[in-house]
Design a protein around this motif. Structure first.
Motif, PDB file in Angstrom:
ATOM      1  N   VAL A  59       0.863  -1.187   0.000  1.00 54.64           N
ATOM      2  CA  VAL A  59       0.000   0.000   0.000  1.00 54.64           C
ATOM      3  C   VAL A  59       0.902   1.241   0.000  1.00 54.64           C
ATOM      4  CG1 VAL A  59      -1.898   1.218   1.128  1.00 54.64           C
ATOM      5  CG2 VAL A  59      -1.693  -1.285   1.373  1.00 54.64           C
ATOM      6  N   SER A  60       1.135   1.785  -1.186  1.00 52.54           N
ATOM      7  CA  SER A  60       2.006   2.962  -1.242  1.00 52.54           C
ATOM      8  C   SER A  60       1.192   4.224  -1.014  1.00 52.54           C
ATOM      9  CB  SER A  60       2.761   3.031  -2.570  1.00 52.54           C
ATOM     10  OG  SER A  60       1.880   3.047  -3.666  1.00 52.54           O
ATOM     11  N   LEU A  61       1.822   5.184  -0.344  1.00 47.84           N
ATOM     12  CA  LEU A  61       1.170   6.444  -0.022  1.00 47.84           C
ATOM     13  C   LEU A  61       1.404   7.416  -1.178  1.00 47.84           C
ATOM     14  CD1 LEU A  61       2.149   6.646   3.760  1.00 47.84           C
ATOM     15  CD2 LEU A  61       0.129   5.595   2.705  1.00 47.84           C
ATOM     16  N   ALA A  62       0.314   7.782  -1.839  1.00 49.60           N
ATOM     17  CA  ALA A  62       0.412   8.663  -3.014  1.00 49.60           C
ATOM     18  C   ALA A  62       0.852  10.061  -2.572  1.00 49.60           C
ATOM     19  CB  ALA A  62      -0.950   8.730  -3.700  1.00 49.60           C
ATOM     20  N   ARG A  63       1.766  10.743  -3.343  1.00 50.19           N
ATOM     21  CA  ARG A  63       2.236  10.153  -4.578  1.00 50.19           C
ATOM     22  C   ARG A  63       3.697   9.751  -4.518  1.00 50.19           C
ATOM     23  NH1 ARG A  63       1.948  15.354  -8.695  1.00 50.19           N
ATOM     24  NH2 ARG A  63       3.165  16.684  -7.341  1.00 50.19           N
ATOM     25  N   ALA A  64       4.466  10.321  -3.572  1.00 52.82           N
ATOM     26  CA  ALA A  64       5.904  10.012  -3.534  1.00 52.82           C
ATOM     27  C   ALA A  64       6.172   8.526  -3.295  1.00 52.82           C
ATOM     28  CB  ALA A  64       6.602  10.849  -2.463  1.00 52.82           C
ATOM     29  N   GLY A  65       5.240   7.847  -2.628  1.00 50.22           N
ATOM     30  CA  GLY A  65       5.436   6.430  -2.352  1.00 50.22           C
ATOM     31  C   GLY A  65       5.127   5.528  -3.531  1.00 50.22           C
ATOM     32  N   ARG A  68      -2.025  -9.027   4.990  1.00 52.43           N
ATOM     33  CA  ARG A  68      -1.517  -7.903   5.805  1.00 52.43           C
ATOM     34  C   ARG A  68      -1.186  -6.712   4.903  1.00 52.43           C
ATOM     35  NH1 ARG A  68       3.574  -8.397   9.968  1.00 52.43           N
ATOM     36  NH2 ARG A  68       2.046  -9.549  11.166  1.00 52.43           N
ATOM     37  N   LEU A  69      -1.717  -5.554   5.268  1.00 52.10           N
ATOM     38  CA  LEU A  69      -1.396  -4.341   4.528  1.00 52.10           C
ATOM     39  C   LEU A  69      -0.021  -3.838   4.976  1.00 52.10           C
ATOM     40  CD1 LEU A  69      -4.785  -2.346   4.662  1.00 52.10           C
ATOM     41  CD2 LEU A  69      -4.104  -4.187   3.096  1.00 52.10           C
ATOM     42  N   VAL A  70       0.854  -3.563   4.008  1.00 50.02           N
ATOM     43  CA  VAL A  70       2.183  -3.013   4.306  1.00 50.02           C
ATOM     44  C   VAL A  70       2.254  -1.621   3.682  1.00 50.02           C
ATOM     45  CG1 VAL A  70       4.672  -3.274   4.030  1.00 50.02           C
ATOM     46  CG2 VAL A  70       3.238  -5.313   4.310  1.00 50.02           C
ATOM     47  N   PHE A  71       2.361  -0.604   4.526  1.00 49.98           N
ATOM     48  CA  PHE A  71       2.367   0.780   4.054  1.00 49.98           C
ATOM     49  C   PHE A  71       3.775   1.202   3.632  1.00 49.98           C
ATOM     50  CE2 PHE A  71      -1.260   0.408   6.951  1.00 49.98           C
ATOM     51  CZ  PHE A  71      -2.280   0.845   6.109  1.00 49.98           C
ATOM     52  N   ILE A  72       3.843   1.914   2.509  1.00 51.81           N
ATOM     53  CA  ILE A  72       5.132   2.254   1.877  1.00 51.81           C
ATOM     54  C   ILE A  72       5.171   3.740   1.533  1.00 51.81           C
ATOM     55  CG2 ILE A  72       6.536   1.895  -0.217  1.00 51.81           C
ATOM     56  CD1 ILE A  72       5.039  -0.900  -0.342  1.00 51.81           C
ATOM     57  N   ASP A  73       6.318   4.355   1.793  1.00 52.41           N
ATOM     58  CA  ASP A  73       6.532   5.730   1.358  1.00 52.41           C
ATOM     59  C   ASP A  73       7.951   5.869   0.819  1.00 52.41           C
ATOM     60  OD1 ASP A  73       5.780   8.308   0.795  1.00 52.41           O
ATOM     61  OD2 ASP A  73       5.524   8.946   2.876  1.00 52.41           O
ATOM     62  N   GLY A  74       8.239   7.025   0.237  1.00 49.64           N
ATOM     63  CA  GLY A  74       9.543   7.226  -0.374  1.00 49.64           C
ATOM     64  C   GLY A  74      10.641   7.473   0.642  1.00 49.64           C
ATOM     65  N   TRP A  75      10.400   8.437   1.550  1.00 50.58           N
ATOM     66  CA  TRP A  75      11.428   8.820   2.512  1.00 50.58           C
ATOM     67  C   TRP A  75      10.764   9.467   3.714  1.00 50.58           C
ATOM     68  CZ3 TRP A  75      10.862  11.032  -2.359  1.00 50.58           C
ATOM     69  CH2 TRP A  75      10.329  12.321  -2.390  1.00 50.58           C
ATOM     70  N   THR A  76      11.526   9.635   4.786  1.00 53.05           N
ATOM     71  CA  THR A  76      11.019  10.344   5.956  1.00 53.05           C
ATOM     72  C   THR A  76      11.678  11.710   6.044  1.00 53.05           C
ATOM     73  OG1 THR A  76      12.733   9.441   7.417  1.00 53.05           O
ATOM     74  CG2 THR A  76      10.667   8.208   7.267  1.00 53.05           C
ATOM     75  N   GLY A  77      10.925  12.660   6.585  1.00 54.98           N
ATOM     76  CA  GLY A  77      11.459  13.992   6.841  1.00 54.98           C
ATOM     77  C   GLY A  77      11.353  14.254   8.328  1.00 54.98           C
ATOM     78  N   LYS A  78      10.300  14.979   8.698  1.00 49.86           N
ATOM     79  CA  LYS A  78      10.053  15.237  10.126  1.00 49.86           C
ATOM     80  C   LYS A  78       9.350  14.070  10.791  1.00 49.86           C
ATOM     81  CE  LYS A  78       7.717  19.012   9.110  1.00 49.86           C
ATOM     82  NZ  LYS A  78       8.022  19.404   7.731  1.00 49.86           N
ATOM     83  N   GLY A  79       8.822  13.162   9.985  1.00 44.54           N
ATOM     84  CA  GLY A  79       8.067  12.040  10.533  1.00 44.54           C
ATOM     85  C   GLY A  79       6.588  12.328  10.646  1.00 44.54           C
ATOM     86  N   ALA A  80       6.122  13.407  10.004  1.00 43.72           N
ATOM     87  CA  ALA A  80       4.700  13.785  10.103  1.00 43.72           C
ATOM     88  C   ALA A  80       3.787  12.693   9.546  1.00 43.72           C
ATOM     89  CB  ALA A  80       4.465  15.105   9.365  1.00 43.72           C
ATOM     90  N   ILE A  81       4.181  12.102   8.413  1.00 41.53           N
ATOM     91  CA  ILE A  81       3.337  11.063   7.809  1.00 41.53           C
ATOM     92  C   ILE A  81       3.406   9.774   8.631  1.00 41.53           C
ATOM     93  CG2 ILE A  81       3.058   9.593   5.771  1.00 41.53           C
ATOM     94  CD1 ILE A  81       1.939  12.455   5.450  1.00 41.53           C
ATOM     95  N   THR A  82       4.581   9.489   9.209  1.00 37.40           N
ATOM     96  CA  THR A  82       4.713   8.319  10.097  1.00 37.40           C
ATOM     97  C   THR A  82       3.723   8.441  11.256  1.00 37.40           C
ATOM     98  OG1 THR A  82       7.083   8.326   9.570  1.00 37.40           O
ATOM     99  CG2 THR A  82       6.383   6.936  11.401  1.00 37.40           C
ATOM    100  N   LYS A  83       3.683   9.617  11.867  1.00 38.64           N
ATOM    101  CA  LYS A  83       2.759   9.850  12.991  1.00 38.64           C
ATOM    102  C   LYS A  83       1.308   9.832  12.524  1.00 38.64           C
ATOM    103  CE  LYS A  83       5.932  12.559  15.856  1.00 38.64           C
ATOM    104  NZ  LYS A  83       6.280  13.891  16.368  1.00 38.64           N
ATOM    105  N   GLU A  84       1.066  10.416  11.350  1.00 41.05           N
ATOM    106  CA  GLU A  84      -0.298  10.455  10.802  1.00 41.05           C
ATOM    107  C   GLU A  84      -0.816   9.041  10.563  1.00 41.05           C
ATOM    108  OE1 GLU A  84      -3.422  12.511  10.348  1.00 41.05           O
ATOM    109  OE2 GLU A  84      -1.697  13.823  10.032  1.00 41.05           O
ATOM    110  N   LEU A  85       0.065   8.168  10.059  1.00 35.19           N
ATOM    111  CA  LEU A  85      -0.327   6.785   9.799  1.00 35.19           C
ATOM    112  C   LEU A  85      -0.682   6.070  11.102  1.00 35.19           C
ATOM    113  CD1 LEU A  85      -0.642   4.437   7.781  1.00 35.19           C
ATOM    114  CD2 LEU A  85       1.791   3.936   8.129  1.00 35.19           C
TER     115      LEU A  85
END
Length: 366
Positions: free
Chosen positions: A93-99, A147-164
């Protein structure tokens, strides 16, 4: 509901996004900047997608040529770790769009190396609004027991990690379904994930361009004017940019590297597995230092890492760019872009990132 198709093959990815190609959502950079800083949520509008200039395309092709093996090794490494940890009954499950391109590359690597092709979807997650619950329900309904595996391109501040994490907890409370909130990323310079291909802060080539390296798909949109409660989050497809589209080219170039990179991937997997992968949020500590030094109250005005700095130079109105080391050869394109835009560069050796973009608060005259 018409779904976004984009320029990728449906064998590579299925977008769970409502097609808003006919909607008028674009605003110019200064108009959008002012709206965001006045409280309009960024997901309600889109930046204007321009045809990439010759300089941007040169930057993309140069970085692809420079980093294609590094990207392939990171893709292979994180894919190997996912299969070992999550097993084969997975849905990517990639997170649009960078993922999205990263998810496609992982799907291709898994097929080539392990001989099976996991389903791969691209869904929307929006900072402050969460992940698309309708998309989650759709995937769970169509792939029971996986099992859903969430995917993104890179981390910055971690905002999307926390949002997930927040989104999956909310989803469990609402639907009684517990999801695995571990975010797998190609690169983790923010030290926010335990499942990554590398923690090096380098330019992932798809950060150079927008829709033309992401299947011609826009950023995702959540705007009540254009969608109903039962709809997926939305996006536009910029078919008028198809002559400039390098989405498939990017995927093919990296895929072609997998075979020759195989020994390097195995070596990298061993290195990552024997290292301490616990998230330390090192990047966030750097952000706090920068906030204090430059008096920036809003953390969203700080865009850390090479990828985010590149994007802020392409899409926003940066006030200044911080670099860890002015002699770092990985920052050649950053210096090129800052020169073109007349953006000052300052050395800030204390941060964990190689560079960082700062956006000027509009109400301040610095």
């Amino acid at each position: 509901m018409q779904m976004v198709t984009g320029s990728y093959s449906s064998e590579d990815v299925v977008f769970l996004l409502k097609d808003l190609s006919d909607a008028s959502l674009e605003k110019k950079t200064d108009e959008r900047e002012r709206a965001i800083q006045q409280g309009v949520h960024y997901s309600e509008m889109l930046p204007v997608e321009y045809e990439p200039t010759k300089d941007y395309l040169t930057l993309f092709h140069d970085s692809l040529n420079t980093y294609k093996q590094k990207v392939a090794v990171a893709v292979g490494t994180v894919s190997e770790l996912i299969i070992e940890k999550k097993g084969r009954d997975i849905v990517l499950v990639s997170l649009a769009r960078a993922g999205t391109p990263i998810g496609i590359l992982m799907k291709r690597y898994i097929k080539k190396t392990f001989g099976f092709s996991p389903p791969h979807y691209s869904v929307s997650i929006i900072r402050g609004r969460g992940i698309d619950e309708n998309a989650l329900l759709y995937m769970l309904h169509h792939h029971p027991g996986k099992r859903l595996v969430f995917i993104d391109g890179w981390t910055g501040k971690g905002a999307i990690t926390k949002e997930l994490t927040q989104s999956t907890h909310k989803f469990e409370k609402k639907h009684g379904i517990k999801l695995d909130d571990e975010l797998a990323v190609l690169a983790d310079p923010g030290y926010c994930s335990s499942l990554y291909g590398t923690r090096e802060d380098f330019l992932i080539p798809n950060a150079c361009l927008n829709s033309t390296v992401s299947g011609l798909v826009s950023r995702t949109v959540l705007n009540d004017q254009w969608m109903k409660e039962t709809d997926f989050h939305g996006a536009k497809v910029y078919k008028e940019l198809q002559d400039e589209d390098v989405s498939i080219h990017y995927i093919d170039v990296i895929t072609d590297e997998f075979e020759s990179a195989a020994p390097l991937i195995q070596e990298a997997v061993k290195t990552v597995k024997t290292s301490d992968r616990s998230p330390t949020w090192e990047g966030l500590k750097s952000i706090n230092m920068i906030q204090n030094k430059y008096g920036l109250d809003d953390i969203n005005l700080i865009k850390p890492g090479v990828g985010e700095t590149t994007r802020v130079l392409l899409r926003r109105m940066p006030w200044k760019i911080l670099v860890k080391d002015r002699q770092d050869p990985r920052l050649k394109h950053i210096f090129q872009l800052t020169k073109e835009r007349g953006v000052p560069v300052e050395e800030f050796t204390e941060m964990s990132y190689t560079c960082c973009g700062l956006i000027k608060p509009l109400e301040q005259d610095r």
